[in-house]
Design an enzyme around this catalytic site. Sequence first.
Site, PDB file in Angstrom:
ATOM      1  N   SER A 264       0.834  -1.199   0.000  1.00  0.00           N
ATOM      2  CA  SER A 264       0.000   0.000   0.000  1.00  0.00           C
ATOM      3  C   SER A 264       0.875   1.257   0.000  1.00  0.00           C
ATOM      4  CB  SER A 264      -0.946  -0.041   1.205  1.00  0.00           C
ATOM      5  OG  SER A 264      -1.867   1.017   1.168  1.00  0.00           O
TER       6      SER A 264
ATOM      7  N   ASP B 202      -9.453  -3.917  -6.292  1.00  0.00           N
ATOM      8  CA  ASP B 202      -8.917  -2.768  -5.565  1.00  0.00           C
ATOM      9  C   ASP B 202      -9.300  -1.477  -6.281  1.00  0.00           C
ATOM     10  OD1 ASP B 202      -7.410  -0.876  -4.183  1.00  0.00           O
ATOM     11  OD2 ASP B 202      -5.594  -2.097  -4.140  1.00  0.00           O
TER      12      ASP B 202
ATOM     13  N   HIS C 139      -8.616  -3.548  -1.712  1.00  0.00           N
ATOM     14  CA  HIS C 139      -7.268  -3.110  -1.366  1.00  0.00           C
ATOM     15  C   HIS C 139      -6.701  -3.856  -0.158  1.00  0.00           C
ATOM     16  CE1 HIS C 139      -3.817  -0.505  -1.144  1.00  0.00           C
ATOM     17  NE2 HIS C 139      -4.096  -0.178   0.109  1.00  0.00           N
TER      18      HIS C 139
END
Length: 374
Positions: free
Chosen positions: A149, A320, A353
């Site tokens: 991330s 995502d 995500h």
Amino acid sequence: MTEFVPPSSRFHALPSPFPMKRGGQLFDARIAYETWGRLNAACDNAILIVTGLSPDAHAARSDDNPEEGWWEAMLGPGKPIDTDRWFVVCVNSLGSCKGSTGPASIDPATGAPYRLDFPELSIEDGADAAYEVVRGLGIDRLACLIGNSMGGMTALALLLRHPGTARAHVNISGSAQALPFSIAIRSLQREAIRLDPNWNNGRYDEATYPESGMRMARKLGVITYRSALEWDGRFGRVRLESDRPDEDPFGLEFQVESYLEGHARRFVRRFDPNCYLYLSRSMDWFDLAEYADGKGEGDVLRGLARIRVDKALAIGATTDILFPLQQQEQIAEGLRLGGADAAFLPLPSPQGHDAFLVDFARFGPAVRDFLDAL
């Protein structure tokens, strides 16, 4: 103003002063980190993990801390990141409230918390700080650098600013620049915090914590961390059993609302709002395109092509929406332009995500296979 430091954290003192990319400097700053496994005699079996916005350095259990870590299923003996083979380091991001110096820390010049006097924070600052930890541990070159991330951004910045730091790289649900949708979401999160009267331009305390703003910010984040497919599968249109009280006719009615409320309440008192603002904005500013021509107007692929790494893997989840799949594909393409043996692996996870934090059946084998081939 509270810091939340795992008891197993160790600390590396940064050079003092520590210069920041956008101006300003830190004195007597530190980075919190943890380690697992043993560094071999050649010092060539080290892996560095750089994290997303909210995790601390406690990625997995250790002798010093038996509490479950945030990446427990991925890290340990016999696990995808096998600590029987690898010496693993995980750092807490500069600017966080989990042990590393950030807005909640004490400013040595004043004896009071930095609050908004903390210098403007960039992803690159976090990358430079993580690099200092690696060098401080006596590691000249990492076997692999893993970023998740926001950590995927940090990892790319580290590789670009400190050439030769790692032989290989795994970028998980990361990106080389912030996209408009992600910027918009994070902007709303920051606005929710700043509009809470208790935020008081960053001058709050435990008694006047901006809880409503943080709750709203966290709810917005959680909605984007998972996919619409998962929300539907987990909750559907199931209502709560109890009726809404008459005094709150627009209160919680659906199970999904209750889930978001509970998740937000568990988070708000465990993260400092000013740190949240600084780290969130650092992601919006990040753009490797500025390294293509030095003016911020170049092509992001040319910025990525300046990175030198032998082998790389970019992984993402098909669902995502915050760091969409095309961003991981772009990372692999750009690194290939720089000469890397870089692969792109889209994973059909329904969990958006956050898939790398929960869908270990898919992400675990991908990381294990890559590391086993090093």
